[in-house]
Design a protein around this motif. Structure first.
Motif, short mmCIF file in Angstrom:
data_model
loop_
_atom_site.label_atom_id
_atom_site.label_comp_id
_atom_site.label_asym_id
_atom_site.label_seq_id
_atom_site.Cartn_x
_atom_site.Cartn_y
_atom_site.Cartn_z
N LEU A 18 -10.20 -0.34 -4.08
CA LEU A 18 -9.10 -0.78 -5.21
C LEU A 18 -8.70 -2.49 -5.71
O LEU A 18 -8.94 -3.02 -4.78
N ARG B 286 -0.15 -3.16 -11.14
CA ARG B 286 -1.49 -2.26 -11.54
C ARG B 286 -1.84 -1.33 -10.75
O ARG B 286 -2.06 -0.10 -10.28
N GLY B 287 -1.73 -1.56 -9.52
CA GLY B 287 -2.48 -1.41 -8.13
C GLY B 287 -1.81 -0.87 -7.61
O GLY B 287 -2.00 0.61 -6.64
N SER C 130 1.04 1.27 -9.28
CA SER C 130 0.26 2.36 -10.09
C SER C 130 -0.45 4.05 -9.61
O SER C 130 -0.34 4.41 -9.45
N THR C 131 -1.82 2.66 -9.44
CA THR C 131 -3.18 3.31 -8.91
C THR C 131 -3.33 3.66 -7.62
O THR C 131 -2.93 5.03 -7.62
N THR C 132 -3.01 2.94 -7.18
CA THR C 132 -1.80 4.06 -5.52
C THR C 132 -1.04 5.17 -5.48
O THR C 132 -1.40 6.18 -4.85
N GLU C 133 -0.36 5.05 -6.31
CA GLU C 133 0.78 6.15 -6.16
C GLU C 133 0.48 6.81 -6.81
O GLU C 133 0.38 8.74 -7.14
N ARG C 134 -0.63 7.18 -8.35
CA ARG C 134 -2.07 7.92 -8.61
C ARG C 134 -2.71 9.22 -8.12
O ARG C 134 -2.59 10.04 -8.65
N ILE C 135 -3.34 8.25 -7.09
CA ILE C 135 -4.63 8.89 -6.19
C ILE C 135 -3.45 9.73 -5.50
O ILE C 135 -4.17 11.06 -5.15
N THR D 237 5.84 6.99 -12.45
CA THR D 237 6.24 7.79 -14.32
C THR D 237 7.54 8.50 -14.00
O THR D 237 8.33 8.72 -13.30
N ALA E 215 -11.61 1.33 -8.50
CA ALA E 215 -11.11 0.73 -9.35
C ALA E 215 -10.73 -0.47 -9.38
O ALA E 215 -10.30 -1.48 -8.76
N ALA F 284 -8.13 -3.33 -10.83
CA ALA F 284 -6.60 -2.88 -11.08
C ALA F 284 -6.22 -4.57 -11.19
O ALA F 284 -5.15 -5.32 -10.81
#
Length: 517
Positions: free
Chosen positions: A10, A16-17, A19-24, A75, A198, A200
Motif C-alpha cells: 500500500l 486513502r491508505g 480507508s484501504t487498510t480498513e477495507r482489506i 464506512t 495499491a 493511495a
C-alpha cells in the motif's frame, strides 16, 4: 476461495491508505480468512496516518476546508461496499467523545472509541480547540491529523491477528514487473516485492513548467506548488514584494503563514468592509498575486450547519439517459445542459422565497421555461458558456435579477489590460460581494446556483470515468466545468476571504493578471 496473495503493498498511508487498510480488514473478516501468510507493506515517508498534509506537528494556523461534522474515515451504514461497514465517528463525534459528551453519539460509535482509546496527549495538546469546535467548524489540519492517526490505529486493529504489517518509512520511486509480482524501489535503497500493489497517494504535484523552472533557477526566493508548511516561507522578505501564482488553497495557506505566523493580527471591526481589519507586525511581505482565472476562490457559505443537499435531479436523469445510449457520454452535450438547468432552478427557487417581488412570473412558470428552453442546440464539448447564455436569454422578462452564470465562469472578462490598482479594486469589490453572499448562505440565490455547480462535480466524474466519457470533453467542456466548480465550491472558509480583503485594504495584497508575469 482464490489463493490469498502473500504480500500486498500500500503506497501512501494518509486518509486513502487508512480507508484501504480498513477495507482489506473488512473483506478478510467477512470471508472468515485468518490472514495467515499475508504481509501488508505500508509505504510512506510522511507521518503514517496523518500523512504529509495533515501532519500533527504543523502550525495550528492552517485549517481544513471541510467541516468537522462533515468528514469521517469510516464506512457508513448503507454504503455501497462489498464487505460490512465499520461504523465509527465523524471527526466531530470523535471530538464530542473526547469532551465526554457520550449521549451525543450512537452507542455503537461510543463503543468503538472506548475499545480504542485516543492517546492522552491529544486532548491535552489540543484542549482549547477541542473545547470550541462545533460541527460547522473548520478544524486545524493538525487536529485532523490526530483524528487520522487514531482512525489508522483502529483500522490496523481490525486486521486478523495473523496478518503481518511491515512499515517502510520511505518514498516509493518506481514500480517494475518482476514476473507476476511488483518490485517497488524505495528511497532508502530497499525494494519491496508484492503480489498486489495499491496506490493511495494524496497530494500529487504537477511537474514544473519551463517558466517555473526558470524562476526556481534564477536566484530569486522561490516557493513552488507544494505543501506550504514544508517550504521555506521564512525566506520571504519582511517588507519585501513577493510575486504569488495561484489563488486556491495553497495561496490562502501562504497568506496565513506570512501574516498570522509572523505576528500580525486580524481584529474584528464592524466598520471595515471585510468585517475585520489587519494589524501588521512589520514582518510580513507584500503579496502581488496572479492566477489563471485571476479571481480568488469563492468563500464557503456560512450555513452554521452542514451544507444543504443540492437538487441535481435533471443532471441525474441526464446521466441515466446517456448511460442507456450506445457510445461514450459527451459531458458538454449530454450532461451540461441538465446541470445548467438545475443551477438556474435552484437560483429561482431561492429568489422566489427571499424576494418574490423580483419575479415577473410564478415560480412554476419559470421552472417550466427552464425545462423547455432549447439548450441542446448550442451545447458542445468545447465550450461551457453558450448553454448558460442561451438559458439566460430564454428567461428574459422573468425578473429583474437574472442569473449571470457566464459572468461567474469568467469573472474578469474584459479586464485583462487594466492596471494593477484598478484590477485590485474590481477584485476587492467582488470579494465584498462574495462575503455578503456567503453570509446570506441559504438565502442567497447566487450561492444556491453555484452550490449546484460544485455538487455536480462528483456525479459527473463518476459518470465519465473509466473511459465512459468522450475524449474531446477532457480538453474542453469537462475540464472547464470542473475548474469552475472547484473555484465556486472548494474555496476557503469565509474568515479567510475576510482576511484577504483586510490585507488588500491594508495595502499588503494586490492583484495582477497571470499573462503579465
Amino acid at each position: 476461495m482464490s489463493p490469498m496473495p502473500a504480500d500486498i503493498a500500500l503506497i501512501g498511508v494518509g486518509p486513502r491508505g487508512i480507508s484501504t487498510t480498513e477495507r482489506i480488514a473488512a473483506y478478510l473478516n467477512a470471508q472468515g480468512a485468518d490472514g495467515a501468510g499475508l504481509t501488508l507493506h505500508l509505504i510512506d515517508d510522511a507521518e503514517l496516518g496523518a500523512g504529509r498534509v495533515w501532519e500533527t506537528t504543523q502550525t495550528h494556523t492552517l485549517c481544513m476546508n471541510t467541516l468537522a461534522g462533515a468528514v469521517t474515515l469510516f464506512t457508513e451504514p448503507g454504503a455501497t461496499v462489498g464487505a460490512p461497514p465499520l461504523e465509527g465517528p465523524t471527526m466531530y463525534e470523535w471530538i464530542q467523545l473526547l469532551r465526554g459528551e457520550r449521549d451525543a453519539v450512537s452507542p455503537t460509535t461510543a463503543a468503538l472509541v472506548d475499545a480504542h482509546p485516543t492517546p492522552p496527549h491529544i486532548p491535552e495538546a489540543f484542549a482549547e480547540e477541542i473545547a470550541r469546535t462545533r460541527p460547522e467548524s473548520n478544524p486545524s489540519r493538525a487536529l485532523y491529523g490526530a483524528y487520522l492517526n487514531w482512525a489508522f490505529a483502529v483500522a490496523l486493529a481490525q486486521l486478523p491477528a495473523s496478518v503481518e504489517v511491515r512499515t517502510h518509512r520511505a518514498r516509493a520511486l518506481a514500480i517494475t514487473d518482476e514476473g507476476d509480482r511488483d518490485a517497488i524501489a524505495l528511497s532508502d535503497g530497499t525494494t519491496v516485492s508484492a503480489d498486489a500493489t495499491a496506490l493511495a497517494s494524496g497530494w500529487v504535484l504537477p511537474e514544473r513548467t519551463a517558466r517555473e523552472r526558470k524562476f526556481a533557477d534564477s536566484g530569486f526566493t522561490w516557493v513552488g506548488g507544494n505543501n506550504p508548511v514544508e517550504q521555506n516561507i521564512a525566506a520571504l522578505p519582511a517588507g519585501g514584494t513577493v510575486l504569488v501564482r495561484g489563488l486556491g488553497m495553497g495561496f490562502f495557506d501562504l497568506m496565513a503563514l506570512s501574516t498570522i505566523d509572523r505576528g500580525g493580527r486580524f481584529v474584528t471591526d464592524g466598520t471595515a468592509r471585510a468585517g475585520v481589519r489587519y494589524e501588521a507586525s512589520g514582518n510580513e511581505p507584500r503579496l502581488v498575486v496572479a492566477s489563471g482565472r485571476g479571481y480568488p476562490y469563492l468563500p464557503k457559505s456560512e450555513y452554521r450547519s452542514l451544507p444543504p443537499a443540492a437538487d441535481l435531479s435533471r443532471h441525474a436523469a441526464a446521466v441515466r439517459a446517456a448511460g442507456r445510449r450506445p457510445g461514450q457520454i459527451r459531458f458538454g452535450v449530454d450532461l451540461w445542459p441538465a446541470l445548467v438547468r438545475d443551477s438556474f432552478a435552484a437560483y429561482y427557487r431561492v429568489l422566489s422565497r427571499v424576494r418574490p417581488e423580483a419575479l415577473g412570473e410564478s415560480l412554476d412558470a419559470i421552472l417550466g421555461r427552464i425545462d423547455a428552453a432549447d439548450l441542446e442546440s448550442v451545447a458542445s464539448s468545447t465550450d461551457i458558456e453558450a448553454v448558460p447564455a442561451a438559458l439566460t436569454e430564454a428567461l428574459t422578462g422573468v425578473g429583474g435579477e437574472p442569473l449571470d452564470l457566464v459572468g461567474w465562469i469568467d469573472p474578469l472578462r474584459g479586464a485583462g489590460d487594466l492596471p494593477v490598482g484598478e484590477l485590485t479594486r474590481i477584485i476587492s469589490d467582488g470579494m465584498e460581494r462574495d462575503i455578503a453572499e456567503a453570509i446570506a448562505a441559504r438565502d442567497s440565490p447566487v450561492k444556491a446556483a453555484l452550490w449546484v455547480m460544485s455538487a455536480g462535480r462528483k456525479p459527473t466524474t463518476l459518470a465519465v470515468e473509466n473511459g465512459r466519457g468522450a475524449e474531446e470533453d477532457r480538453t474542453g467542456a469537462l475540464r472547464d466545468y470542473l475548474a469552475f466548480g472547484q473555484m465556486v465550491g472548494s474555496g476557503p472558509p469565509l474568515f479567510r476571504t475576510r482576511e484577504l480583503l483586510a490585507l488588500v485594504d491594508a495595502g499588503l495584497v494586490t492583484f495582477l493578471f497571470l499573462i503579465h508575469i
